[in-house]
Design a protein around this motif. Structure first.
Motif, PDB file in Angstrom:
ATOM      1  N   LEU A  96     -50.674 118.485  23.016  1.00 39.81           N
ATOM      2  CA  LEU A  96     -51.494 118.828  24.191  1.00 39.81           C
ATOM      3  C   LEU A  96     -50.660 118.852  25.471  1.00 39.81           C
ATOM      4  O   LEU A  96     -50.727 119.806  26.244  1.00 39.81           O
ATOM      5  CB  LEU A  96     -52.640 117.827  24.354  1.00 39.81           C
ATOM      6  CG  LEU A  96     -53.776 117.918  23.329  1.00 39.81           C
ATOM      7  CD1 LEU A  96     -54.779 116.809  23.562  1.00 39.81           C
ATOM      8  CD2 LEU A  96     -54.469 119.276  23.405  1.00 39.81           C
ATOM      9  N   ARG A 231     -41.641 122.384  23.836  1.00 42.17           N
ATOM     10  CA  ARG A 231     -41.668 123.855  23.806  1.00 42.17           C
ATOM     11  C   ARG A 231     -42.974 124.403  23.247  1.00 42.17           C
ATOM     12  O   ARG A 231     -43.317 125.556  23.472  1.00 42.17           O
ATOM     13  CB  ARG A 231     -40.518 124.391  22.954  1.00 42.17           C
ATOM     14  CG  ARG A 231     -39.173 124.249  23.615  1.00 42.17           C
ATOM     15  CD  ARG A 231     -38.098 124.953  22.814  1.00 42.17           C
ATOM     16  NE  ARG A 231     -36.782 124.421  23.147  1.00 42.17           N
ATOM     17  CZ  ARG A 231     -36.103 124.747  24.228  1.00 42.17           C
ATOM     18  NH1 ARG A 231     -36.602 125.610  25.072  1.00 42.17           N
ATOM     19  NH2 ARG A 231     -34.914 124.213  24.477  1.00 42.17           N
ATOM     20  N   PHE A 232     -43.681 123.571  22.462  1.00 43.42           N
ATOM     21  CA  PHE A 232     -44.879 124.073  21.776  1.00 43.42           C
ATOM     22  C   PHE A 232     -46.182 123.609  22.409  1.00 43.42           C
ATOM     23  O   PHE A 232     -47.254 124.049  22.015  1.00 43.42           O
ATOM     24  CB  PHE A 232     -44.872 123.600  20.316  1.00 43.42           C
ATOM     25  CG  PHE A 232     -43.575 123.819  19.619  1.00 43.42           C
ATOM     26  CD1 PHE A 232     -43.209 125.097  19.231  1.00 43.42           C
ATOM     27  CD2 PHE A 232     -42.700 122.777  19.369  1.00 43.42           C
ATOM     28  CE1 PHE A 232     -42.009 125.323  18.594  1.00 43.42           C
ATOM     29  CE2 PHE A 232     -41.488 122.991  18.740  1.00 43.42           C
ATOM     30  CZ  PHE A 232     -41.137 124.271  18.355  1.00 43.42           C
ATOM     31  N   SER A 233     -46.103 122.663  23.350  1.00 45.82           N
ATOM     32  CA  SER A 233     -47.338 122.033  23.836  1.00 45.82           C
ATOM     33  C   SER A 233     -48.243 123.041  24.549  1.00 45.82           C
ATOM     34  O   SER A 233     -47.785 124.073  25.050  1.00 45.82           O
ATOM     35  CB  SER A 233     -46.996 120.885  24.778  1.00 45.82           C
ATOM     36  OG  SER A 233     -46.350 121.374  25.917  1.00 45.82           O
ATOM     37  N   PHE A 234     -49.525 122.731  24.585  1.00 46.70           N
ATOM     38  CA  PHE A 234     -50.476 123.589  25.298  1.00 46.70           C
ATOM     39  C   PHE A 234     -50.149 123.620  26.788  1.00 46.70           C
ATOM     40  O   PHE A 234     -50.240 124.648  27.423  1.00 46.70           O
ATOM     41  CB  PHE A 234     -51.909 123.069  25.083  1.00 46.70           C
ATOM     42  CG  PHE A 234     -52.487 123.456  23.754  1.00 46.70           C
ATOM     43  CD1 PHE A 234     -53.259 124.597  23.621  1.00 46.70           C
ATOM     44  CD2 PHE A 234     -52.237 122.701  22.621  1.00 46.70           C
ATOM     45  CE1 PHE A 234     -53.779 124.976  22.392  1.00 46.70           C
ATOM     46  CE2 PHE A 234     -52.759 123.061  21.393  1.00 46.70           C
ATOM     47  CZ  PHE A 234     -53.533 124.200  21.274  1.00 46.70           C
ATOM     48  N   GLN A 236     -47.871 123.925  29.701  1.00 44.98           N
ATOM     49  CA  GLN A 236     -46.545 124.528  29.894  1.00 44.98           C
ATOM     50  C   GLN A 236     -46.323 124.884  31.358  1.00 44.98           C
ATOM     51  O   GLN A 236     -47.276 125.114  32.099  1.00 44.98           O
ATOM     52  CB  GLN A 236     -46.447 125.833  29.091  1.00 44.98           C
ATOM     53  CG  GLN A 236     -46.510 125.676  27.585  1.00 44.98           C
ATOM     54  CD  GLN A 236     -45.150 125.424  26.954  1.00 44.98           C
ATOM     55  OE1 GLN A 236     -44.173 126.062  27.308  1.00 44.98           O
ATOM     56  NE2 GLN A 236     -45.092 124.494  26.026  1.00 44.98           N
ATOM     57  N   PRO A 290     -50.969 128.693  28.041  1.00 46.52           N
ATOM     58  CA  PRO A 290     -50.022 129.622  28.663  1.00 46.52           C
ATOM     59  C   PRO A 290     -50.561 131.040  28.827  1.00 46.52           C
ATOM     60  O   PRO A 290     -51.298 131.541  27.980  1.00 46.52           O
ATOM     61  CB  PRO A 290     -48.835 129.599  27.713  1.00 46.52           C
ATOM     62  CG  PRO A 290     -48.921 128.291  27.044  1.00 46.52           C
ATOM     63  CD  PRO A 290     -50.378 127.981  26.929  1.00 46.52           C
ATOM     64  N   LYS A 292     -51.357 134.977  29.165  1.00 45.25           N
ATOM     65  CA  LYS A 292     -51.265 136.027  28.142  1.00 45.25           C
ATOM     66  C   LYS A 292     -50.242 137.079  28.537  1.00 45.25           C
ATOM     67  O   LYS A 292     -49.769 137.840  27.723  1.00 45.25           O
ATOM     68  CB  LYS A 292     -52.624 136.707  27.988  1.00 45.25           C
ATOM     69  CG  LYS A 292     -53.635 135.833  27.284  1.00 45.25           C
ATOM     70  CD  LYS A 292     -54.980 136.493  27.270  1.00 45.25           C
ATOM     71  CE  LYS A 292     -56.010 135.570  26.658  1.00 45.25           C
ATOM     72  NZ  LYS A 292     -57.359 136.053  26.875  1.00 45.25           N
ATOM     73  N   ASP A 295     -44.340 135.063  29.009  1.00 41.56           N
ATOM     74  CA  ASP A 295     -43.972 133.964  28.113  1.00 41.56           C
ATOM     75  C   ASP A 295     -43.559 132.769  28.970  1.00 41.56           C
ATOM     76  O   ASP A 295     -43.583 132.825  30.190  1.00 41.56           O
ATOM     77  CB  ASP A 295     -42.898 134.420  27.117  1.00 41.56           C
ATOM     78  CG  ASP A 295     -41.561 134.697  27.781  1.00 41.56           C
ATOM     79  OD1 ASP A 295     -41.360 134.236  28.914  1.00 41.56           O
ATOM     80  OD2 ASP A 295     -40.737 135.381  27.159  1.00 41.56           O
ATOM     81  N   PRO A 300     -42.235 139.217  31.184  1.00 40.20           N
ATOM     82  CA  PRO A 300     -43.472 139.927  30.891  1.00 40.20           C
ATOM     83  C   PRO A 300     -43.489 140.333  29.423  1.00 40.20           C
ATOM     84  O   PRO A 300     -42.454 140.743  28.874  1.00 40.20           O
ATOM     85  CB  PRO A 300     -43.413 141.159  31.801  1.00 40.20           C
ATOM     86  CG  PRO A 300     -42.395 140.838  32.832  1.00 40.20           C
ATOM     87  CD  PRO A 300     -41.427 139.899  32.210  1.00 40.20           C
ATOM     88  N   GLU A 301     -44.655 140.181  28.793  1.00 42.50           N
ATOM     89  CA  GLU A 301     -44.753 140.550  27.386  1.00 42.50           C
ATOM     90  C   GLU A 301     -44.860 142.065  27.231  1.00 42.50           C
ATOM     91  O   GLU A 301     -45.544 142.723  28.003  1.00 42.50           O
ATOM     92  CB  GLU A 301     -45.984 139.892  26.774  1.00 42.50           C
ATOM     93  CG  GLU A 301     -45.754 138.426  26.543  1.00 42.50           C
ATOM     94  CD  GLU A 301     -46.959 137.768  25.932  1.00 42.50           C
ATOM     95  OE1 GLU A 301     -47.948 138.467  25.647  1.00 42.50           O
ATOM     96  OE2 GLU A 301     -46.915 136.562  25.740  1.00 42.50           O
ATOM     97  N   LYS A 302     -44.143 142.577  26.197  1.00 46.42           N
ATOM     98  CA  LYS A 302     -44.220 144.010  25.940  1.00 46.42           C
ATOM     99  C   LYS A 302     -45.408 144.289  25.045  1.00 46.42           C
ATOM    100  O   LYS A 302     -45.637 143.574  24.080  1.00 46.42           O
ATOM    101  CB  LYS A 302     -42.930 144.487  25.267  1.00 46.42           C
ATOM    102  CG  LYS A 302     -41.762 144.464  26.241  1.00 46.42           C
ATOM    103  CD  LYS A 302     -40.468 144.716  25.505  1.00 46.42           C
ATOM    104  CE  LYS A 302     -39.304 144.486  26.443  1.00 46.42           C
ATOM    105  NZ  LYS A 302     -38.079 144.184  25.758  1.00 46.42           N
TER     106      LYS A 302
END
Lengths: 303, 50
Positions: A96, A231-234, A236, A290, A292, A295, A300-302
């Protein structure tokens, strides 16, 4: 100039927010005030729950159980099977919040933060030594918390909580000193081990005046555990590279010495938010889920 | 990049579920009682006596 003043106010407000959360957490985890008065520990049912921070269950005010002490007990001699309950609790907080637990909730982190405010010359550990020393906490977790309690038993077959017994400064500060001050029988029983633990505590507290959070950086096994989840936690931090000017003010403000622009949610980030407050272009944000569109490093996400 | 983000979310939710299941398994095995039993006694080692 008015902009700079506003920016300084914002940094102050962020620091106050962190301090308020730290103080509330400290009061919540150690809310049994009568314990300090009577010199006795709380024995209620809430002690079946592990708190997410290093908070000794022998502290007279403690309302919950220390997860590291509980983990050593659960591993003790390998008699109790796999420690599902304690590890599950730690993993829950890890996934969390990650190391936000260290930055916002840990009472011993608060003590170190406050000590670092004392106006004495500050010391920066040289880069190479600092980088290598940060691995010590993983060794502490593996050796003192897991392997020795599980396998190094006494002749009578009993386990020993090696970390609590020989290293934990929170146990001495929160449990040992208040109990010994209020209980003459315990004072009589204190010997070489208590002197050792007091020495460890004094060294760590003295170091905290000059180096920021030395215990969290180099020795804390709980910080090492949560670092695995960072790196994985909700929860961020996110860096918007389109706003980042590369001024590195965030890195200068970071008490943990994280290279924000390279490893924003790396294992050393305690999510204290000082980078966020220091950023003049508001490029850093924090989020429980995080974004949408970007990242965790802000790319920016492609589609 | 989109699928990486989706896998990230799946991994997070999977880890959250695993943590909750682990707590449930521990409670079912009575491990919370072991924690309570230890936490209500003064830990002499922790305070530097034992």
């Amino acid at each position: 100039m008015p902009g700079m003043h506003r920016h300084r106010l914002k940094r102050g407000a962020r620091s106050s927010f962190q301090r308020v959360v730290q103080l509330c957490a400290c009061a919540l985890f150690n809310g049994y005030a009568l314990g300090f008065q009577k010199g006795k520990i709380f024995k209620g049912p809430t002690k079946a729950a592990c708190v997410p921070v290093l908070n000794c269950y022998s502290c007279p005010g403690a309302l919950g159980a220390c997860p590291i002490g509980s983990l050593q007990g659960a591993l003790g001699g390998g008699k109790h099977g796999f420690p599902f309950y304690v590890l599950g609790t730690l993993a829950l907080f890890g996934i969390l919040l990650g190391r936000a637990v260290c930055g916002l909730l840990c009472p011993f982190g608060l003590v170190q933060d406050l000590l670092h405010k004392i106006p004495v010359p500050k010391f920066k550990v040289p880069g190479k030594i600092d980088r290598l020393a940060r691995y010590i906490k993983y060794g502490v977790l593996l050796v003192l918390v897991v392997l020795l309690p599980a396998f190094a038993l006494t002749e009578a077959g009993a386990y020993q909580p090696w970390f609590c017994k020989y290293l934990c400064p929170a146990g001495t500060l929160g449990g040992g000193i208040p109990l010994l001050l209020s209980n003459p029988a315990l004072r009589q029983a204190a010997g070489a081990l208590f002197s050792w633990k007091l020495l460890v505590l004094v060294l760590i507290l003295a170091a905290a005046c000059t180096v920021h959070r030395p215990f969290c950086k180099y020795l804390c096994p709980l910080g090492a555990f949560y670092a695995l989840f960072n790196r994985f936690s909700f929860y961020q931090l996110q860096l918007d590279r389109s706003k980042c000017t590369g001024c590195k003010q965030c890195e200068r403000a970071c008490p943990m010495g994280v290279e924000i622009t390279q490893e924003l949610n790396g294992p050393e980030c305690i999510r204290c938010g000082k980078c966020k407050a220091a950023c003049p272009s508001k490029a850093i944000s924090s989020n429980l889920a995080p974004s949408k569109t970007r990242d965790s490093l802000g790319h920016p996400e492609k589609k | 990049m989109k699928s990486r983000s989706m896998w990230g979310k799946v991994a997070r939710i999977g880890m959250l579920a695993a943590a909750l299941l682990s707590i449930g398994a521990g409670v079912a095995a009575g491990q919370h009682r072991d924690v309570l039993q230890k936490a209500v006694m003064v830990c002499l080692e922790c305070i530097g006596i034992g």
